[in-house]
Design a protein around this motif. Structure first.
Motif, PDB file in Angstrom:
ATOM      1  N   GLY A   1       0.819  -1.282  -0.403  1.00 36.96           N
ATOM      2  CA  GLY A   1      -0.311   0.068   0.036  1.00 36.96           C
ATOM      3  C   GLY A   1       0.602   1.012   0.067  1.00 36.96           C
ATOM      4  N   ILE A   2       0.270   2.294  -0.070  1.00 37.22           N
ATOM      5  CA  ILE A   2       1.044   3.632  -0.322  1.00 37.22           C
ATOM      6  C   ILE A   2       0.127   5.139   0.178  1.00 37.22           C
ATOM      7  N   ILE A   3       0.249   5.329   1.007  1.00 37.85           N
ATOM      8  CA  ILE A   3      -0.871   6.803   1.655  1.00 37.85           C
ATOM      9  C   ILE A   3      -0.401   7.575   1.711  1.00 37.85           C
ATOM     10  N   PRO A   4      -0.646   8.260   1.321  1.00 38.15           N
ATOM     11  CA  PRO A   4      -0.343  10.194   0.967  1.00 38.15           C
ATOM     12  C   PRO A   4      -0.111  10.929   2.007  1.00 38.15           C
ATOM     13  N   LYS A   5       1.194  11.917   2.016  1.00 37.32           N
ATOM     14  CA  LYS A   5       1.173  12.110   3.224  1.00 37.32           C
ATOM     15  C   LYS A   5       0.797  13.825   2.892  1.00 37.32           C
TER      16      LYS A   5
END
Length: 249
Positions: free
Chosen positions: A107-111
């Motif tokens: 997964g990749i989570i936006p900052k």
């Protein structure tokens, strides 16, 4: 509770603490979380190499070694490639997401990110991981015990203790020879408790939770005091009971 080791690699201390506090303040009856923190990619890889990390949360913009390179190194390792990696990134363009998944991120989570989103993704991953490990552990333990049938019994309590230490932070474990009362293995029972246990066994009484093990006609007792009711221990008990029955035939 099942202990889960989580690595958080982010140079921003505030963001690391925010994630940790979300976990500490969220109710989870199944897991106990232990956190490892890293401020750069080099430290992240060192922490992963030195510890049994179950999930890694890694910022892509780390110094020394960036998050993508850390991910790539993990996935190339024959002993660490199984670790699920969640990336945090201020760049969530399509190319960035594609690169993350191609390298093996789950997964990749936006900052800036929501700590609740991080918590929920980790919980979902841990559930899947637990179910996989549940099956894997059954096969591993049965295979090991089959190998031990013709070898020294002293090795069996050691592997049982290793299994327990992976999932429990507080427990006691004792293995004794039923005929002689000789302790073969002891974790954390004091002398008074051992005397009490041996007296109970001599009088035909159960001491704490006792499993009777028959190995080539020789009887042993495995005595446990575990401060949690966990499916991992239930699994271990069933496998040991099954193995004892096989040895008794």
């Amino acid at each position: 509770m099942i202990v889960k080791n989580i690595l958080i690699a982010d140079e921003n201390e505030y963001e690391r603490r925010a994630i940790i506090e979300r976990f500490e303040n969220s109710f989870d009856p199944t897991h106990r979380y232990v956190f490892f923190e890293a401020i750069d990619g080099e430290e992240a890889l060192n922490k992963i190499g030195e510890n049994n990390i179950h999930i890694a949360i890694i910022d892509t913009n780390l110094s020394k070694i960036n998050g993508f390179e850390v991910l790539k190194t993990i996935k190339r390792s024959p002993v660490k490639a199984h670790i699920p990696v969640i990336l945090l990134s201020s760049n969530i363009h399509r190319a960035t997401r594609l690169k993350a998944y191609e390298l093996g991120a789950v997964g990749i989570i936006p900052k800036p990110f929501s700590t609740l989103e991080v918590f929920n993704i980790v919980k979902s991953l841990l559930y899947t991981q637990d179910e996989y490990l549940h099956i894997h552990e059954v096969m591993h333990i049965i295979s090991f015990l089959e190998q031990m049938s013709d070898k020294q019994v002293i090795v069996v309590p050691k592997i049982v203790d290793e299994f327990l230490s992976e999932y429990f932070t507080s427990y006691k474990f004792l293995a004794v020879n039923a005929s002689t009362g000789e302790p073969l293995y002891n974790r954390d029972f004091d002398e008074d408790e051992i005397r009490e246990i041996l007296t109970c066994l001599k009088n035909g009484q159960d001491a704490y939770l006792t499993i009777k093990i028959n190995i080539k006609g020789e009887i042993y007792y495995f005595i446990f005091k575990i401060f949690s009711d966990n499916k991992r221990f239930i699994l271990l008990k069933k496998v040991l009971d099954f193995w004892s029955e096989l040895n008794d035939r």
